[in-house]
Design an enzyme around this catalytic site. Structure first.
Site, PDB file in Angstrom:
ATOM      1  CG  ASP A 115       4.268  -1.279 -15.058  1.00 46.58           C
ATOM      2  OD1 ASP A 115       3.449  -1.350 -15.996  1.00 46.58           O
ATOM      3  OD2 ASP A 115       3.935  -1.377 -13.865  1.00 46.58           O
ATOM      4  CE  LYS A 134       5.628   0.425  -4.523  1.00 48.65           C
ATOM      5  NZ  LYS A 134       6.140   0.628  -5.886  1.00 48.65           N
ATOM      6  NE  ARG A 151      -3.210  -2.300   2.981  1.00 51.90           N
ATOM      7  CZ  ARG A 151      -4.489  -2.120   2.673  1.00 51.90           C
ATOM      8  NH1 ARG A 151      -4.930  -0.934   2.307  1.00 51.90           N
ATOM      9  NH2 ARG A 151      -5.330  -3.122   2.747  1.00 51.90           N
ATOM     10  CB  VAL A 152       1.035   4.246  -1.841  1.00 57.15           C
ATOM     11  CG1 VAL A 152       1.780   5.574  -1.767  1.00 57.15           C
ATOM     12  CG2 VAL A 152       1.751   3.290  -2.774  1.00 57.15           C
TER      13      VAL A 152
END
EC number: 2.7.11.22
Lengths: 413, 301
Positions: A158, A56, A39-40
């Site tokens: 990405d 993060k 999660r951030v």
């Protein structure tokens, strides 16, 4: 039983207790997003440390109720190592990494926006195009950051709007290096490491064709897709991902390839000589045969797509600052070049007439822009907020140790 | 920059002077004199030989490439600039450095497999529970400040091969000299290109035929001691008529390059003394001393 005998004054050097605690240094103000990695969170500096941060957290694996050390995923290791090494105005800035409570916290500078959110904002409440000078500044900064990565032998792998961060002062930062890796003489071929890279809509044709030795050109294709999306406010090649089957073989991404062909025409060995030796070449041929002759355009229709995109966006028809114009089209067509060996490089792209002509480029992409973008959404509840319609990036190939552990455990039960 | 040595964390944070390294080690000794007198350990280089042989054992069945082993050796060195070895279980550190280096060098191995393999060799020092290794990984990464990218001399060697028209025998010997330099402090003291140049000089000056490396390095040490004077003289005297053309070419290239020749010479001397001390190496002795230390301090728990 023996542990009691350990001299507490001499802790083992291989045991681990964090010297720094996240909560001592940062005040967590809310939750931003989550992904496969964890999660951030948004945080504020404490004790005189000013500023906003994005933290993060790589999730520790839970085996039963007690959290155990299970070995870090290779993706986390790469991101930690690369972010510690890299330093560039157009690459996300790492503040520090804290290892605590069997989890990793990567503390980044906070960025108020990202391209996904900016593009989305321009479709609300009705579609209104992103101003041409802003698109130009975004693209220039993006390529500038990418040139730095590539000259550092780092493939990002990405790139997509959600991973292109934008600060409130209009600086572009390439983010999420979780899939990035060095490509200088890798010990294993790049293919054997991660079988699937790049979120499908931004995946280069050579990857779709099963290429084993891909190059920085995959990132440039993604930049082309992002450029097109900035202009049209929609993903240019919005295919549907074919899921990996139970044998973990990577399927041919037929639908995605079709979306590309519909605009770019069928790739032939004349424009892309290497295509005949691609692993999925026969799949491509059968795809072409499956439709009536003339179903797929023989040649590229990108220019038609571009012109109608400019028209729909209300970009000025005559050349000037109000439109990306003919130079913009030329750059786009060089980014969306089928043959990776002919595709424009980051260096060449930065010297393209699209940037050379048409005056200075601001390092603040918002310069001259009257509108305001909403702040990043930060929630107080810690629930998963998944953007369901967006396909995620597969981080497969490298079995995440923690995931494997869990899978084998489940198997035993 | 990740691939640029000059901007790397390796150059900025992991390059020491000899004096600084000596100070660090002395401060460890000062802080825990009792442990130092109670648990004497062999010369650092002999321990390094021992560690490297354990790494090779570990890597063998997993067919790990040399570069991952080299990275692991650098991790071990870095870790022990922050930690007194007598407060650690070196077998766990070696195994963890191996596990982490494999991930970083893109030849990952599953943690369970690494632990199982390590237990094959050192059942009494490695717990079956993978969480010990996972915890040690945190300690390693934290002590290295997540600076995990290591620049190796192998790359410079392969870049210089065509330029200096090195034969495959010379490259092979230079390669094994580079392997050997991980047994010294050199990776913490000099940039990788200096090491590569040193390895090339050694390879060109002392023919591969004279050497069978690893363990029986004594002949090379002798050859280097005697012959070393020649090259050192040649380096100092560019007009010298002494050395054969092959070496003259190399000397000419060196003079034109901006490589720090003094550093290269220091590296050569470091290597000579490694080969000298290697004669005293006893695997059994290292094993006994380490084993006694780990067991009596319960460091394996």
């Amino acid at each position: 039983m023996l542990k009691e005998h350990l001299d507490p004054r001499k802790p083992s050097g291989t045991g681990y207790t964090s010297k720094v605690r996240v909560r001592d240094k940062y005040h967590i103000v809310g939750f931003i997003s989550s992904g496969t990695y964890g999660r951030v969170y948004k945080a504020l500096g404490k004790n005189g440390q000013k500023g906003e941060f994005a933290i993060k957290k790589f999730k520790p694996d839970k085996e039963g109720e007690i959290i155990q050390y299970t070995g870090l995923s290779q993706s986390a290791i790469r991101e930690m190592a690369l972010c510690s090494e890299l330093d560039h105005a157009n690459v996300v800035q790492l503040e520090e990494i804290i290892l605590e409570d069997k989890a990793i916290f990567m503390v980044f500078e906070y960025t108020e926006h990202d391209l996904l959110q900016i593009i989305h904002h321009h479709t609300q409440p009705h579609r209104h195009a992103i101003p041409a000078p802003m698109v130009r500044s975004i693209l220039f900064q993006l390529l500038n950051g990418l040139l730095y990565l590539h000259t550092s032998w780092v493939l990002h792998r990405d790139l997509k709007p959600a991973n292109i961060l934008v600060t409130s002062s209009g600086a572009i930062r390439i983010g999420d290096l979780g899939l990035a890796r060095l490509f200088y003489k890798p010990l294993n071929s790049l293919f054997s490491g991660d079988k699937v890279v790049v979120t499908i809509w931004y995946r280069a044709p050579e990857l779709l064709m099963g290429s084993r030795h891909y190059t920085p050109a995959v990132d440039l294709w993604a930049v082309g897709c992002i450029f097109a999306e900035l202009l049209s406010l929609r993903p240019i090649f919005k295919g549907e991902e074919a899921k990996m089957d139970s044998k973990k073989t990577v399927p041919f991404q037929r639908n995605q390839m079709m979306k590309i062909i519909e605009i770019m025409g069928l790739p032939t060995k004349d424009i892309w000589p290497g295509i005949v030796s691609m692993p999925e070449y026969s799949q491509l041929q059968s795809l072409a045969m499956s439709r009536a002759p003339g179903h797929f355009p023989r040649s590229s229709n990108l220019e038609g797509w571009y012109q109608s995109c400019l028209k729909n966006g209300g970009y000025a028809t005559s050349s000037g600052a109000g439109t990306p114009g003919a130079d913009g089209y030329d750059l786009l067509s060089r980014l969306l070049e089928y043959d990776p060996t002919k595709r424009i490089t980051a260096q060449e792209a930065l010297e393209h007439p699209y940037f050379k002509n048409g005056g200075p480029i601001s390092a603040n992409c918002f310069e001259g822009f009257e509108g305001k973008y909403p702040h990043r959404r930060v929630t107080q509840d810690d629930n998963d907020i998944r953007s369901g319609s967006l396909p995620g990036t597969k981080r497969s190939g490298l079995p995440d140790d923690s995931l494997m552990g869990r899978a084998s455990k489940r198997l035993k039960e | 920059m990740a691939a640029n040595y000059w901007a790397s964390t390796q150059r900025r944070h992991w390059l020491f002077t000899k004096e600084r390294l000596a100070d660090i080690r002395e401060s460890f000794r000062e802080r825990d004199k009792a442990a130092h007198s109670q648990f004497p350990l062999p010369d650092q280089r002999l321990l390094n030989i021992y560690f490297s042989q354990q790494l090779i054992k570990l890597g063998k069945r997993m067919s790990t490439r040399q570069q991952a082993l080299a990275t692991a050796q650098v991790y071990i060195k870095r870790f022990y600039t922050k930690n007194e070895i007598r407060h650690t279980n070196p077998y766990l550190v070696v195994t963890t450095a191996f596990y982490l280096a494999c991930k970083m060098e893109e030849c990952p191995q599953h943690i369970r497999f690494v632990v199982a393999e390590a237990r094959n060799f050192w059942p009494e020092f490695i717990a079956p529970d993978v969480s010990k290794l996972g915890e040690c990984e945190f300690a390693l990464i934290s002590e290295m400040n997540s600076q995990l990218i290591v620049h190796h001399p192998y790359r410079t060697l392969s870049e210089l091969q065509p330029e200096l028209s090195l034969t495959s025998d010379e490259v092979a010997l230079a390669w094994s000299v580079i392997n050997d330099h991980y047994l010294t402090d050199l990776p913490l003291l000099y940039p990788p290109h200096v090491i590569a140049v040193m390895a090339i000089i050694v390879a060109v000056v002392f023919k591969p035929s004279q050497t069978s490396f690893h363990g029986t390095a004594a002949p090379l040490a002798g050859a280097m001691r005697d012959g070393g004077m020649n090259i050192l003289a040649a380096l100092g005297d560019k007009n010298g008529a002494g050395p054969p053309p092959r070496i003259q070419k190399l000397v000419g290239w060196l003079a034109e390059s901006e490589v720090d020749i003094r550093a290269v010479i220091e590296c050569t001397q470091e290597l000579v003394s490694l080969y000298e001390i290697w004669e005293n190496y006893s695997e059994k002795h290292c094993k006994e001393l380490l084993g006694r230390m780990v067991k009596s301090k319960n460091l394996d728990k």
